[in-house]
Design a protein around this motif. Structure first.
Motif, mmCIF file in Angstrom:
data_model
loop_
_atom_site.group_PDB
_atom_site.id
_atom_site.type_symbol
_atom_site.label_atom_id
_atom_site.label_comp_id
_atom_site.label_asym_id
_atom_site.label_seq_id
_atom_site.Cartn_x
_atom_site.Cartn_y
_atom_site.Cartn_z
ATOM 1 N N ARG A 170 36.869 45.238 59.775
ATOM 2 C CA ARG A 170 36.893 43.847 59.350
ATOM 3 C C ARG A 170 37.257 43.729 57.873
ATOM 4 O O ARG A 170 36.920 44.585 57.060
ATOM 5 N N LYS A 171 37.904 42.654 57.535
ATOM 6 C CA LYS A 171 38.273 42.375 56.148
ATOM 7 C C LYS A 171 37.070 41.823 55.391
ATOM 8 O O LYS A 171 36.377 40.937 55.881
ATOM 9 N N LEU A 172 36.839 42.345 54.201
ATOM 10 C CA LEU A 172 35.799 41.801 53.329
ATOM 11 C C LEU A 172 36.504 41.158 52.135
ATOM 12 O O LEU A 172 36.934 41.846 51.208
ATOM 13 N N ASP A 173 36.638 39.860 52.200
ATOM 14 C CA ASP A 173 37.334 39.097 51.159
ATOM 15 C C ASP A 173 36.297 38.482 50.232
ATOM 16 O O ASP A 173 35.636 37.505 50.578
ATOM 17 N N LEU A 174 36.160 39.056 49.045
ATOM 18 C CA LEU A 174 35.153 38.589 48.106
ATOM 19 C C LEU A 174 35.553 37.293 47.412
ATOM 20 O O LEU A 174 34.788 36.768 46.602
ATOM 21 N N HIS A 175 36.742 36.781 47.729
ATOM 22 C CA HIS A 175 37.168 35.478 47.208
ATOM 23 C C HIS A 175 37.019 34.384 48.261
ATOM 24 O O HIS A 175 37.375 33.234 48.008
ATOM 25 N N GLU A 176 36.520 34.758 49.407
ATOM 26 C CA GLU A 176 36.331 33.819 50.506
ATOM 27 C C GLU A 176 35.394 32.682 50.073
ATOM 28 O O GLU A 176 34.297 32.946 49.563
ATOM 29 N N PRO A 177 35.814 31.414 50.255
ATOM 30 C CA PRO A 177 34.968 30.280 49.848
ATOM 31 C C PRO A 177 33.582 30.272 50.492
ATOM 32 O O PRO A 177 32.635 29.705 49.947
ATOM 33 N N LYS A 178 33.467 30.898 51.657
ATOM 34 C CA LYS A 178 32.181 30.914 52.342
ATOM 35 C C LYS A 178 31.193 31.884 51.685
ATOM 36 O O LYS A 178 30.028 31.949 52.085
ATOM 37 N N LEU A 179 31.655 32.660 50.709
ATOM 38 C CA LEU A 179 30.781 33.581 49.995
ATOM 39 C C LEU A 179 30.546 33.019 48.595
ATOM 40 O O LEU A 179 31.293 33.306 47.659
ATOM 41 N N PRO A 180 29.529 32.194 48.424
ATOM 42 C CA PRO A 180 29.309 31.516 47.139
ATOM 43 C C PRO A 180 28.868 32.476 46.045
ATOM 44 O O PRO A 180 28.180 33.465 46.306
ATOM 45 N N PRO A 181 29.251 32.181 44.788
ATOM 46 C CA PRO A 181 28.876 33.046 43.675
ATOM 47 C C PRO A 181 27.491 32.743 43.099
ATOM 48 O O PRO A 181 27.074 33.382 42.143
ATOM 49 N N GLU A 182 26.796 31.750 43.671
ATOM 50 C CA GLU A 182 25.469 31.391 43.156
ATOM 51 C C GLU A 182 24.410 32.379 43.663
ATOM 52 O O GLU A 182 24.511 32.913 44.765
ATOM 53 N N ARG A 183 23.364 32.554 42.873
ATOM 54 C CA ARG A 183 22.299 33.477 43.239
ATOM 55 C C ARG A 183 21.525 32.994 44.451
ATOM 56 O O ARG A 183 21.214 31.810 44.556
ATOM 57 N N PRO A 184 21.176 33.926 45.334
ATOM 58 C CA PRO A 184 20.259 33.554 46.410
ATOM 59 C C PRO A 184 18.857 33.345 45.834
ATOM 60 O O PRO A 184 18.517 33.900 44.780
ATOM 61 N N SER A 185 18.065 32.559 46.511
ATOM 62 C CA SER A 185 16.702 32.324 46.054
ATOM 63 C C SER A 185 15.897 33.623 46.071
ATOM 64 O O SER A 185 16.076 34.467 46.950
ATOM 65 N N ARG A 186 14.987 33.767 45.105
ATOM 66 C CA ARG A 186 14.115 34.937 45.111
ATOM 67 C C ARG A 186 13.258 34.979 46.366
ATOM 68 O O ARG A 186 12.785 36.049 46.774
ATOM 69 N N GLY A 187 13.086 33.824 46.983
ATOM 70 C CA GLY A 187 12.334 33.789 48.231
ATOM 71 C C GLY A 187 12.998 34.588 49.338
ATOM 72 O O GLY A 187 12.345 34.980 50.311
#
Length: 598
Positions: A170-187
């Protein structure tokens, strides 16, 4: 040593020790603070500083964090849960650190797979990782084709900058819009503690295949914070790293020294002796992380116009031999060298803060009670510590070689996490050492300590030897050779070459009727990484065994590759012709004098 020099030495030692202990003082196995929190704290402090330079590209701390967050989002999208493991099969590249940091943000562990592995060893590492997903790239994906034994369960390979090729590629596109650059919650990582596993780093032992050492968040923090303190680096420093990031020296110690203090990691895909001084000088590097073999390569190079036109103030690492140490410092003008000792999975670590050539660390007598490291008398033939009449182990005398061991306690500095394989973990524990019920980690290394408290490495216990900075398992290599048509028996061991660190691989082979030397080299190139391939081949009509049917290696090691001592056919994997050539007295002399680039 005169009184002034002695006082100066102690000041340097105690200053380095104090910095290191101060940086690790708050590490707590029961804490909610994980290694990814250390990473995020550095990002928040040094957002727009340059964090990484790789192949001409610069990345700020903020940009590295955005990459890490995209990996976290990818893991979420694939249903990776807290406690799951993802395998990372990559060479050094900009995405490497963000990959494992991002996975840690969502509570996943990362198995750092040696990208030089092929065949059965690669299959083994992937299998024991327990991973369902493998992050790789187009360059490394070819190694997957060498896996012949198959895996118990299918894996999905996610190829950075690749293309979809069915369900398993599978292709791993790190520019894919579905992969947001914001941090996930510490939760997202709630419930995890620092005692939980962050990484698996693989190490070769004597059992034949690499073992997966469990690197908890605590241990990763110890590596990274300790070297941030020990090196005394700052935000203006640039740390040059050409070591593989799948090993702890480059991937944790070097990274920690750079990124936890706001500095810049100057990362190279692979080490190059010919390009080293250009890289260091042109990137204005101030610190270099080494293994001793790299320093030897450099001193063996012809003069370079930039070898003193640099700003290196410190080189730190392990395995720097005394004869190379002095030449390296004097020729290249590197003022400070910080040699250290430590193993990926163990709890024994020490630093040579005051730069004693050849020493791997120091524990002065007045601090002996504060460090739970001891040398015990060792029976080399029996490969076991010596015990006295009371059944307890005996301490070595000053200057006497013994096995280094570390007391196991349930705190950050002395904890022993072991391997994924519980049986392998238990084999590294020595019990009832100085009192009934105590437990100590066995380093497997013989050392000696002088009257000043300096430790010196003597040798590795057992069959594993080091070559080109890697541990080589003789059992693993022998098993591969034995699969070659016509090989009746194979006995693998390490031999010394003059002025070269470590031991070069040598195989004594008993050939059968079908054996053809011509195809052996190509076979080994397919089946073994470069550092594990034997440099010498010795033909022998029979391999001597002990009374318990273990291969006897003492005489073979003593003979080495000297044709004056060996009557049988003897071959050398010549780097100039890329073929096996006969070892004649002339070839032997050229090898010993450094005439071949090994």
């Amino acid at each position: 040593m005169n009184p002034a020099a002695r006082i100066g030495r102690e000041i340097r030692f105690l200053s380095g020790l104090a910095r290191t202990l101060w940086r690790v003082r708050k590490i707590d196995s029961d804490s909610d603070d994980l290694i990814c929190d250390d990473f995020e704290n550095a990002v928040d402090r040094f957002e727009d500083h340059t964090a990484l330079i790789f192949e001409g590209q610069r990345y700020t701390y903020r940009q590295l964090d955005a990459l890490a967050n995209r990996f976290a989002a990818w893991a979420d999208g694939q249903g990776v849960k807290t406690g799951d493991t993802v395998a990372l099969l990559l060479p050094n590249r900009a995405e490497y650190i963000p990959a494992w940091a991002g996975l840690a943000k969502v509570g996943a562990a990362t198995a750092l797979i040696n990208n030089n592995l092929t065949g059965a060893a690669l299959a083994h590492c992937l299998r024991i990782s327990g991973a369902q997903h493998v992050i790789t790239d187009k360059e490394t994906l070819a190694a997957v084709e060498t896996i012949r034994a198959g895996l118990a369960k299918p894996l999905t390979y996610w190829v950075i900058d690749g293309e979809d090729e069915g369900e398993s590629r599978r292709k791993l596109d790190l520019h894919e819009p579905k992969l947001p650059p914001e941090r996930p919650s510490r939760g997202r990582r709630a419930g995890l503690k620092a005692r939980d596993v962050a990484l698996y780093i693989y190490t070769s032992g004597t059992t034949g295949m690499p073992k997966a050492a469990k690197i908890t968040h605590t241990r990763a923090q110890l590596y990274m914070r300790a070297f941030a303190g020990a090196t005394n680096s700052n935000a203006e420093d640039k740390v040059y790293c050409a070591l593989p990031l799948y090993h702890s020296t480059g991937g944790l110690c070097g990274v920690g020294a750079a990124l936890l203090n706001g500095g810049t990691l100057v990362l190279r895909r692979k080490f190059s002796a010919t390009h080293f001084w250009d890289d260091v000088a042109d990137n204005d590097c101030t610190i270099f992380v080494y293994i001793g073999e790299l320093c030897r390569y450099l001193v063996n190079q012809p003069p370079h116009p930039k070898e003193r036109a640099h700003r290196l103030k410190l080189a730190f690492g392990n395995g720097l031999r005394p004869e190379v140490w002095t030449e390296f410092q004097e020729r290249f003008g590197v003022k400070n060298i910080l040699e250290f000792y430590g193993s990926t999975e163990g709890n024994v670590s020490m630093f040579n803060f005051d730069g004693q050539p050849g020493a791997i660390g120091r524990i002065p007598g007045y601090l002996r009670g504060s460090f739970a490291v001891r040398l015990v008398k060792f029976d080399v033939e029996a490969e076991a510590p010596v015990r006295g009449p009371d059944g307890l182990c005996l301490l070595t005398d000053v200057g006497e070689p013994g096995e280094a061991i570390g007391l196991i306690k349930d705190d950050a500095r002395h904890n022993y996490s072991g391997y994924a394989d519980k049986a392998a973990s238990e084999r590294k524990v020595l019990r009832d050492v100085f009192e009934l019920g105590d437990a100590w980690f066995r380093t497997g290394d013989l050392m000696r300590q002088d009257a000043e408290g300096y430790f010196y490495f003597v040798d590795r216990i057992g069959d594993t030897f080091r070559w080109k900075g890697e541990n080589v398992s003789t059992t693993e290599v022998a098993e591969v050779i034995a699969r070659y048509p016509g090989v009746d028996e194979a006995n693998v061991y390490g031999v010394k070459i003059d002025r070269i660190d470590g031991r070069a691989g040598m195989a004594a082979i008993t050939p059968g009727a079908e054996f053809k030397l011509d195809g052996l080299r190509d076979f080994l190139m397919r089946e073994l990484p470069n550092y594990a391939r034997p440099l010498f081949i010795r033909m022998t009509p029979a391999i001597e065994t002990t009374g318990t049917f273990k291969y006897r290696k003492v005489d073979l090691v003593r003979d080495g590759f000297d044709p004056a001592k060996i009557e049988q056919e003897l071959y050398f994997d010549c780097p100039e012709t890329h073929t096996y050539i006969r070892v004649t007295p002339e070839v032997y002399a050229k090898i010993q004098s450094g005439g071949f680039k090994l």
